[in-house]
Design a protein around this motif. Structure first.
Motif, PDB file in Angstrom:
ATOM      1  N   SER A   9       1.484   2.469   9.208  1.00 43.84           N
ATOM      2  CA  SER A   9       0.593   1.429   8.120  1.00 43.84           C
ATOM      3  C   SER A   9       0.125   0.451   9.124  1.00 43.84           C
ATOM      4  O   SER A   9      -1.391   0.003   8.516  1.00 43.84           O
ATOM      5  N   SER A  10      -0.290   0.287  10.087  1.00 43.34           N
ATOM      6  CA  SER A  10      -0.578  -0.567  11.164  1.00 43.34           C
ATOM      7  C   SER A  10      -2.262  -0.041  11.178  1.00 43.34           C
ATOM      8  O   SER A  10      -3.031  -1.284  11.435  1.00 43.34           O
ATOM      9  N   THR A  11      -2.997   0.802  10.836  1.00 43.07           N
ATOM     10  CA  THR A  11      -4.119   0.977  10.959  1.00 43.07           C
ATOM     11  C   THR A  11      -5.195   0.769   9.343  1.00 43.07           C
ATOM     12  O   THR A  11      -6.638   1.070   8.998  1.00 43.07           O
ATOM     13  N   ARG A  12      -4.028   0.625   8.373  1.00 41.65           N
ATOM     14  CA  ARG A  12      -4.695   1.066   7.073  1.00 41.65           C
ATOM     15  C   ARG A  12      -5.683  -0.727   6.536  1.00 41.65           C
ATOM     16  O   ARG A  12      -5.781  -1.989   6.955  1.00 41.65           O
ATOM     17  N   ASN A  17      -7.501   4.748   4.423  1.00 39.83           N
ATOM     18  CA  ASN A  17      -6.025   5.011   4.379  1.00 39.83           C
ATOM     19  C   ASN A  17      -5.633   5.390   5.550  1.00 39.83           C
ATOM     20  O   ASN A  17      -4.416   5.138   5.441  1.00 39.83           O
ATOM     21  N   TYR A  18      -6.242   5.317   6.265  1.00 42.80           N
ATOM     22  CA  TYR A  18      -6.442   6.156   7.481  1.00 42.80           C
ATOM     23  C   TYR A  18      -7.046   5.509   8.691  1.00 42.80           C
ATOM     24  O   TYR A  18      -8.107   5.686   8.312  1.00 42.80           O
ATOM     25  N   ARG A  46      -2.184   5.579  11.831  1.00 38.24           N
ATOM     26  CA  ARG A  46      -1.529   6.190  11.082  1.00 38.24           C
ATOM     27  C   ARG A  46      -3.091   7.640  10.833  1.00 38.24           C
ATOM     28  O   ARG A  46      -4.262   7.035  10.504  1.00 38.24           O
ATOM     29  N   THR A  47      -2.281   8.509  10.740  1.00 35.87           N
ATOM     30  CA  THR A  47      -3.115   9.603  11.028  1.00 35.87           C
ATOM     31  C   THR A  47      -2.862  10.947   9.605  1.00 35.87           C
ATOM     32  O   THR A  47      -1.946  10.859   9.952  1.00 35.87           O
ATOM     33  N   ILE A  65     -10.343  13.152   4.516  1.00 40.17           N
ATOM     34  CA  ILE A  65     -11.155  12.283   5.650  1.00 40.17           C
ATOM     35  C   ILE A  65     -12.738  11.313   4.135  1.00 40.17           C
ATOM     36  O   ILE A  65     -13.225  10.983   5.641  1.00 40.17           O
ATOM     37  N   GLN A  66     -12.951  10.879   3.857  1.00 37.88           N
ATOM     38  CA  GLN A  66     -13.562   9.770   2.655  1.00 37.88           C
ATOM     39  C   GLN A  66     -12.952   9.152   3.315  1.00 37.88           C
ATOM     40  O   GLN A  66     -13.558   7.687   2.919  1.00 37.88           O
ATOM     41  N   THR A  67     -11.454   8.661   3.675  1.00 36.44           N
ATOM     42  CA  THR A  67     -10.731   7.299   3.691  1.00 36.44           C
ATOM     43  C   THR A  67      -9.819   7.586   5.055  1.00 36.44           C
ATOM     44  O   THR A  67      -9.315   6.641   4.772  1.00 36.44           O
ATOM     45  N   SER A  68     -10.877   8.040   5.906  1.00 35.17           N
ATOM     46  CA  SER A  68     -10.248   7.304   7.362  1.00 35.17           C
ATOM     47  C   SER A  68     -11.460   7.217   8.113  1.00 35.17           C
ATOM     48  O   SER A  68     -12.131   7.719   8.072  1.00 35.17           O
TER      49      SER A  68
END
Length: 363
Positions: A9-12, A17-18, A46-47, A65-68
């Motif tokens: 979760s280091s990139t949230r 989210n990702y 986070r992938t 897709i929308q939350t990366s």
């Protein structure tokens, strides 16, 4: 169908989210993208990956897709043979635009661009069933082939591990080492205020990371509650300016400020030290008027250099302020001219030192 989010979760944060949406492509890239997925997760990125070939864009896939933050698309020789992959590529490009990074896996980017070889054959085959989508798919392939990415095979001397390490390193720098702020100077130090950087602070530090960050002019817990962290874990104490400088005057920043100072010309150094020692409480116009008597008309140019070096700051209303670390460094340099004998220093501004020098002079 398997849609796998990583546990890191280091990139949230900031509505994401990702860090990465990893599009696996066709079966001939599944082994490679599986290894890449694991490496990204191990790095703390986070992938989300659609690790099995599927045949429809589901709500879960569209939400991912929308939350990366960015997308990585694996393109292989057989990629264009899948109508689902082409639909998905169009959807990814519509959302991410230039934040899509292709991996050309044993395929020439020019073949993708020019629709040569297996790509030309696949498009010709699709015309029989999907003629209404051909133009959109063709444009998507041409667009993705022009985006910066990575190429594996076809003369590039890589093994999987080296190639994946290269990708992970570059992705990590793109989505994790993001300035909290919008301003960057020549030494790479970023300067901001909490209100401007709050979303990026949340993005970078949400999760299990242990982080210390320093904020100035904050004395209420409510001011920190926007940061996505357990408020009970936040130690909050009110520090005076001198205590803050003494506690947090980081050696790296100290050396950086010194480096800037020593890059100045002699007259610019003198103007800076005069401002540090004597300019407190004076408006910029008054400072310039006082210094012009000694340095002439060039003082305006000297001050402009100090502003460019971020050694001093001028507000839109013409108010002059000094960054704590710059003020501390400047006074330290003068005091080090003669640590024990103030009378041998180039400047005196501390009342006790002035009294000591005058008293010794009268003996």
């Amino acid at each position: 169908m398997a849609l796998l989010p990583s546990s890191s979760s280091s990139t949230r944060g900031r509505g994401f989210n990702y860090g990465v949406f990893l599009s696996c492509g066709t079966e001939d890239t599944l082994e490679f993208t599986g290894l890449l997925y694991q490496a990204l997760c191990n790095k703390g990125i986070r992938t989300f990956t659609d690790c099995e070939v599927v045949d429809e864009i589901t709500p879960a896939l569209e939400e991912a897709i929308q939350t990366s933050r960015i997308a990585i698309v694996g393109l292989s020789k057989n990629y264009a043979s899948s109508s689902f992959c082409l639909d998905k590529l169009s959807k990814i490009l519509d959302h991410f635009n230039s934040k899509v990074h292709p991996v050309f896996y044993q395929v020439d980017p020019d073949d993708v661009q020019m629709l040569r070889g297996t790509y030309g054959e696949a498009i010709a085959m699709h015309k029989k069933r999907f003629n209404d989508r051909i133009q959109k798919w063709t444009m998507a392939l041409q667009q993705v082939s022009n985006l910066p990415g990575w190429q594996f095979g076809l003369g590039n001397e890589y093994d999987h591990q080296d190639f994946i390490r290269k990708i992970v390193k570059e992705v990590f720098n793109k989505i994790v080492y993001i300035p909290i702020v919008t301003r960057e100077d020549e030494d790479g130090i970023k300067v901001t205020c909490l209100s401007e950087g709050i979303s990026e602070i949340s993005y970078r530090f949400d999760g299990k990371n242990k982080v210390m960050f320093i904020v100035d002019d904050v004395d209420k817990l409510e001011q920190l509650q926007q940061v996505k962290a357990d408020k009970h874990l936040l130690g909050l104490s009110a520090l005076t300016d001198k205590e803050a400088v003494k506690t947090f005057f980081d050696k790296k920043i100290h050396n950086m400020v010194k480096k800037r100072f020593y890059s100045l010309k002699m007259a610019e150094k003198r103007v800076f030290l005069d401002i540090v020692c004597y300019g407190e409480g004076y408006h910029l116009v008054d400072v310039q008027h006082i210094l012009r008597a000694h340095y002439g008309c060039c003082v305006t140019d000297y001050i402009r250099v100090l502003v460019d070096k971020s050694l001093i700051h001028i507000s839109p209303r013409g108010e002059k302020t000094l960054h704590h670390w710059a003020e501390c460094m400047g006074t330290e340099l003068v005091q080090l001219e003669s640590p024990k004998e103030p009378g041998k220093r180039s400047r005196l501004w501390i009342p006790e030192d002035i009294y000591h020098v005058l008293e010794d002079g009268n003996r």
